[in-house]
Design a protein around this motif. Sequence first.
Motif, PDB file in Angstrom:
ATOM      1  N   ARG A 128      21.611  15.124 -29.737  1.00  0.00           N
ATOM      2  CA  ARG A 128      20.725  15.227 -30.892  1.00  0.00           C
ATOM      3  C   ARG A 128      20.034  13.894 -31.184  1.00  0.00           C
ATOM      4  NH1 ARG A 128      19.566  20.479 -31.173  1.00  0.00           N
ATOM      5  NH2 ARG A 128      21.267  21.783 -31.969  1.00  0.00           N
ATOM      6  N   ALA A 163      27.517  16.706 -36.524  1.00  0.00           N
ATOM      7  CA  ALA A 163      28.519  16.284 -35.536  1.00  0.00           C
ATOM      8  C   ALA A 163      29.510  15.290 -36.115  1.00  0.00           C
ATOM      9  CB  ALA A 163      27.815  15.675 -34.321  1.00  0.00           C
ATOM     10  N   ALA A 164      29.133  14.603 -37.192  1.00  0.00           N
ATOM     11  CA  ALA A 164      30.038  13.615 -37.788  1.00  0.00           C
ATOM     12  C   ALA A 164      31.271  14.268 -38.408  1.00  0.00           C
ATOM     13  CB  ALA A 164      29.286  12.794 -38.844  1.00  0.00           C
ATOM     14  N   SER A 218      36.237  12.847 -33.105  1.00  0.00           N
ATOM     15  CA  SER A 218      35.658  11.923 -32.138  1.00  0.00           C
ATOM     16  C   SER A 218      36.691  11.648 -31.055  1.00  0.00           C
ATOM     17  CB  SER A 218      35.242  10.626 -32.836  1.00  0.00           C
ATOM     18  OG  SER A 218      34.846   9.656 -31.896  1.00  0.00           O
ATOM     19  N   TRP A 234      30.285  17.357 -29.174  1.00  0.00           N
ATOM     20  CA  TRP A 234      29.584  18.162 -30.180  1.00  0.00           C
ATOM     21  C   TRP A 234      28.072  17.951 -30.148  1.00  0.00           C
ATOM     22  CZ3 TRP A 234      33.766  20.632 -30.694  1.00  0.00           C
ATOM     23  CH2 TRP A 234      34.979  19.964 -30.772  1.00  0.00           C
ATOM     24  N   VAL A 266      22.886  15.543 -35.808  1.00  0.00           N
ATOM     25  CA  VAL A 266      23.642  14.291 -35.794  1.00  0.00           C
ATOM     26  C   VAL A 266      24.582  14.231 -36.992  1.00  0.00           C
ATOM     27  CG1 VAL A 266      23.461  11.777 -35.939  1.00  0.00           C
ATOM     28  CG2 VAL A 266      21.836  13.065 -34.540  1.00  0.00           C
ATOM     29  N   ASP A 296      30.671  13.258 -25.630  1.00  0.00           N
ATOM     30  CA  ASP A 296      29.670  13.928 -26.474  1.00  0.00           C
ATOM     31  C   ASP A 296      30.029  15.411 -26.591  1.00  0.00           C
ATOM     32  OD1 ASP A 296      27.403  14.089 -28.060  1.00  0.00           O
ATOM     33  OD2 ASP A 296      26.090  14.533 -26.359  1.00  0.00           O
ATOM     34  N   LYS A 356      26.342  15.073 -30.454  1.00  0.00           N
ATOM     35  CA  LYS A 356      25.771  14.038 -31.306  1.00  0.00           C
ATOM     36  C   LYS A 356      24.760  13.183 -30.545  1.00  0.00           C
ATOM     37  CE  LYS A 356      27.051   9.934 -33.975  1.00  0.00           C
ATOM     38  NZ  LYS A 356      28.182   9.079 -34.439  1.00  0.00           N
TER      39      LYS A 356
END
Length: 468
Positions: free
Chosen positions: A153, A312-313, A317, A148, A309, A146, A150
């Motif tokens: 959140r 963060a995409a 990843s 960032w 959220v 995790d 995501k």
Amino acid sequence: MPNLRAIRHCTIWAIAIGLIACAPVGPDFQKPEMELPASFSRGGVKWNRESPSSQPRPQEWWKSYRDSTLNGLVERSLSMNQDLAAAAARLEQARQLSKAARSLYFPDIDLGAGAERTKFRFRGPGGGSNYGNNFSIPVDMAYELDMWGKVRRLVEAARSTEGASRENLNALRLSVAGEVAQTYWALRAVDANRAVIRQTLVVRRKALDLLTKRRDAGTISALDLSRGETEVATAEADGIRLDQDRVTLVNALAVLSGSAATGSAVTERADLPAPPNAPNTVPSELLRQRPDIRAAEYRVAAANAEIGVATAAFYPSISIRGSGGLDTAEIANLFSTESLVWTLGANASVPLTRINLLKARRAAAVAAHQAASAEYRQIVLESIREVENALQVATILEQRQAAQDKAVKSARKTLDLATKRFNAGLVSFLDVVDAERTRLESERLANVVRAERLAVSVSLFKALGGEW
């Protein structure tokens, strides 16, 4: 087994790194700013949100009326009402979804077991076939760091949604209690008017008997007798209509209480008490205890977290995958050290062709946050209007009741004088009829005003979240 210990240590460090590596992307929640009045009669100041520790506790405001029947109806409704049961189930749903979101903090680990027997052929000179066995107990692990925020959140959004569901339940409890109280006071007003009609019928029937005797004696005309008969029949019709109103209100209370309307009953009471004293002014800080406002604030927080959220995409990843377990061709050796196998690795990916899609999703999240913020502000404005209405109408109704009480007193005096003058032969029975109608209407209007004052006091309790 040192290798399994290494996998465990790597997993723990990966989780720790994923949790502390970066602050969550996206905006942190801030309550929508509004300029609110210091009270409902003075200038404006900023209204700051209460801390969770200082939020109000539910108040049994209906006990302020000191009516045991009302207390029983409200408490039964709060425990049996089916709308409340549905809202409680939705709260439990949100609570479980919040718990599910928190599970994303931890890696996915799957344990399996397998057994295979394979027949295979040899190719080339002297070929043939043979059989082989394989027994395994695999353990697979996958974890996305995790980096960032995501997951953080997502958890934030789930917890805010849970909070909104909790406050929606509180708001519905307040609404149901208020509806029960207002329906009950409407029922009491009907009972008060039924008592007035019964008293009126006694008086009118006595007058009709007297008129009948006077007509037989030839001292009055048949017209006066006909008027007397009309007044009795009219009062009887009014009483029947009030009986109908009472049935409707009793059945409504039954449904609010989670019961079937068949066979429901509420004890008849004809008195209408004075409502609890309302304050002259109310500080706007009391609006903080309104559950619908707190629910709207939670919805803004959830929408704000969804922006994080969506943000963060855009970022890479990074995930860790590992597998291990036991693998052997001989089942007798399955749990030996030689059967231990494992692998551990990591991979990273970044979106390349979905940028427009991700931008659209983030823009949609921002728009949803703007909508939730506007809805929050509108609910606050509506709450101020509701309090203002209740406070001002309460003052007006108090003045109306004083004036109506004077009208009742005057109408009774007028009826008494008209009756005496009719008995003395100075006026016709029509004057008595008019005076009696005025007296009846004045008493019924007085009951209406008293019932309105009680209903407005309930509205004020609701507008202030259950307490002032």
